[in-house]
Structure formats: structure tokens, C-alpha cells
Design an enzyme around this catalytic site. Structure first.
Site, PDB file in Angstrom:
ATOM      1  CG  ASP A 117      -2.068   0.977   1.080  1.00 41.27           C
ATOM      2  OD1 ASP A 117      -3.220   0.523   0.931  1.00 41.27           O
ATOM      3  OD2 ASP A 117      -1.812   2.206   1.109  1.00 41.27           O
ATOM      4  CB  ILE A 118       0.818   4.254  -2.166  1.00 42.07           C
ATOM      5  CG1 ILE A 118       1.925   5.143  -2.687  1.00 42.07           C
ATOM      6  CG2 ILE A 118      -0.466   5.011  -1.900  1.00 42.07           C
ATOM      7  CD1 ILE A 118       1.665   5.687  -4.083  1.00 42.07           C
ATOM      8  CG  ASN A 143     -12.422  -0.591   3.489  1.00 41.02           C
ATOM      9  OD1 ASN A 143     -12.949  -0.916   4.551  1.00 41.02           O
ATOM     10  ND2 ASN A 143     -11.203  -0.082   3.427  1.00 41.02           N
ATOM     11  CD  GLU A 180      -9.107   5.994   0.141  1.00 46.40           C
ATOM     12  OE1 GLU A 180      -8.081   5.845  -0.544  1.00 46.40           O
ATOM     13  OE2 GLU A 180      -9.099   6.388   1.318  1.00 46.40           O
ATOM     14  CB  VAL A 181      -9.124   1.696  -5.268  1.00 48.87           C
ATOM     15  CG1 VAL A 181      -8.757   1.192  -6.659  1.00 48.87           C
ATOM     16  CG2 VAL A 181      -8.127   2.752  -4.796  1.00 48.87           C
ATOM     17  CG  HIS A 238      -8.736  -3.214  -2.600  1.00 42.32           C
ATOM     18  ND1 HIS A 238      -9.658  -2.485  -3.325  1.00 42.32           N
ATOM     19  CD2 HIS A 238      -8.557  -2.531  -1.453  1.00 42.32           C
ATOM     20  CE1 HIS A 238     -10.002  -1.402  -2.647  1.00 42.32           C
ATOM     21  NE2 HIS A 238      -9.354  -1.418  -1.495  1.00 42.32           N
ATOM     22  CG  HIS A 258      -6.696  -2.925   2.937  1.00 43.99           C
ATOM     23  ND1 HIS A 258      -5.990  -1.748   2.779  1.00 43.99           N
ATOM     24  CD2 HIS A 258      -7.898  -2.715   2.336  1.00 43.99           C
ATOM     25  CE1 HIS A 258      -6.737  -0.859   2.129  1.00 43.99           C
ATOM     26  NE2 HIS A 258      -7.905  -1.430   1.846  1.00 43.99           N
TER      27      HIS A 258
HETATM   28  P1  AMP Z   1      -9.847   1.309   0.104  1.00 44.49           P
HETATM   29  O1  AMP Z   1     -10.321   2.442   0.958  1.00 44.49           O
HETATM   30  O2  AMP Z   1     -10.054  -0.031   0.747  1.00 44.49           O
HETATM   31  O3  AMP Z   1     -10.387   1.382  -1.303  1.00 44.49           O
HETATM   32  O4  AMP Z   1      -8.267   1.464   0.047  1.00 44.49           O
HETATM   33  C1  AMP Z   1      -7.535   1.796  -1.086  1.00 44.49           C
HETATM   34  C2  AMP Z   1      -6.084   1.723  -0.713  1.00 44.49           C
HETATM   35  O5  AMP Z   1      -5.319   1.864  -1.899  1.00 44.49           O
HETATM   36  C3  AMP Z   1      -5.601   2.808   0.256  1.00 44.49           C
HETATM   37  O6  AMP Z   1      -5.063   2.188   1.430  1.00 44.49           O
HETATM   38  C4  AMP Z   1      -4.531   3.555  -0.539  1.00 44.49           C
HETATM   39  O7  AMP Z   1      -3.443   3.975   0.261  1.00 44.49           O
HETATM   40  C5  AMP Z   1      -4.120   2.519  -1.566  1.00 44.49           C
HETATM   41  N1  AMP Z   1      -3.569   3.051  -2.795  1.00 44.49           N
HETATM   42  C6  AMP Z   1      -4.082   4.031  -3.587  1.00 44.49           C
HETATM   43  N2  AMP Z   1      -3.306   4.226  -4.658  1.00 44.49           N
HETATM   44  C7  AMP Z   1      -2.275   3.341  -4.562  1.00 44.49           C
HETATM   45  C8  AMP Z   1      -1.146   3.053  -5.373  1.00 44.49           C
HETATM   46  N3  AMP Z   1      -0.895   3.714  -6.518  1.00 44.49           N
HETATM   47  N4  AMP Z   1      -0.297   2.072  -4.973  1.00 44.49           N
HETATM   48  C9  AMP Z   1      -0.531   1.407  -3.825  1.00 44.49           C
HETATM   49  N5  AMP Z   1      -1.588   1.635  -3.024  1.00 44.49           N
HETATM   50  C10 AMP Z   1      -2.446   2.592  -3.377  1.00 44.49           C
END
Ligand code: AMP
Length: 120
Positions: A33-34, A91, A99-100, A104, A106
Site C-alpha cells: 500500500d502506498i 472495504n 476508495e478504489v 481488494h 488489505h
Molecule cells: P480502500 O479504501 O479499501 O479502497 O483502500 C484503497 C487503498 O489503496 C488505500 O489504502 C490507498 O493507500 C491505496 N492506494 C491508492 N493508490 C495506490 C497506489 N498507486 N499504490 C498502492 N496503493 C495505493
């Protein structure tokens, strides 16, 4: 929600933006994770275009589902987090603050991780 192929994890899967890869096979990609929330914070994503856990289970075939779970377990084992414990978080949707919009999981480990959720 329909799958948006411009999401950041789709770009990572296509090699359009870099990631710190931890593991990859035919079914899954694992990368750091970034913005890590713990000493170990790895994201594991299926290679197919699925938005959420429920979409993944409804739409993926059995080989993809099994392959993803095996890849998740291998990533956990290879990260050496089993002895001290780890947390899996997925999530899904608005209330979970996803967010994405690419499904996925974690993997969080390396310190005590606190309560399961914030109090309302
Ligand atoms: P979520 O809220 O479960 O969708 O979490 C999305 C996660 O993706 C967050 O913990 C971000 O820090 C992570 N994230 C977003 N962009 C990147 C990226 N380019 N590389 C790695 N992790 C990312």
C-alpha cells in the site's frame, strides 16, 4: 456499480503505473500500500475486473475465486505475519469508504491493530 477500467488498480494491472510488487500469479497481484497503516500493509487484488467482494463472488469463475484465495494465503505466509497475527480488511461500497473500485483485500500486520471499527 459498473467496473471503471480507469481506476488506479486497473492501471497497475496494465503496467501503466508502478507498484511495489510482493507476489503475482495468474489470478492475483499483491503489492505494498502506498500509504501504509501498519509495518506490513499489503493489498491483494484479483486480475479480473471486479468492483467489490460480492461482485467478485457473483461474477468470477471458481478457478479465479480459488486462485485468488490461494494467492492471498501465500502472500500472508510469505510476509511472515502468521505467528504474531494479522488482519484482513476489505472495504466495499460507500459506507465502508472504499476508495478504489477494484476489489481488494488489505493485509495489515506488524503492530497491535486496535479495535475492529470506530464507534459510531
Ligand atoms: P480502500 O479504501 O479499501 O479502497 O483502500 C484503497 C487503498 O489503496 C488505500 O489504502 C490507498 O493507500 C491505496 N492506494 C491508492 N493508490 C495506490 C497506489 N498507486 N499504490 C498502492 N496503493 C495505493
Amino acid at each position: 456499480m459498473s467496473y471503471d477500467p480507469s481506476n488506479i488498480f486497473a492501471k497497475i494491472l496494465r503496467g501503466e503505473i508502478p507498484c511495489k510488487k510482493v507476489y503475482e500469479d495468474d489470478f492475483a497481484l499483491a503489492f505494498n500500500d502506498i500509504h501504509p497503516q501498519a509495518p506490513t500493509h499489503i493489498l491483494v487484488i484479483p486480475k479480473g475486473p471486479y468492483t467489490t467482494y460480492d461482485d467478485f463472488i457473483a461474477s468470477a469463475d471458481d478457478a479465479e475465486i480459488a486462485g485468488f484465495q490461494r494467492a492471498l494465503a501465500k502472500t500472508i505466509n510469505d510476509a511472515n505475519v502468521v505467528a504474531d497475527g494479522y488482519r484482513l480488511i476489505s472495504n466495499n461500497g460507500v459506507n465502508a469508504h472504499q476508495e478504489v473500485p477494484h476489489y481488494h483485500v488489505h493485509i495489515l500486520a506488524g503492530r497491535p491493530l486496535g479495535v475492529l471499527v470506530e464507534k459510531a
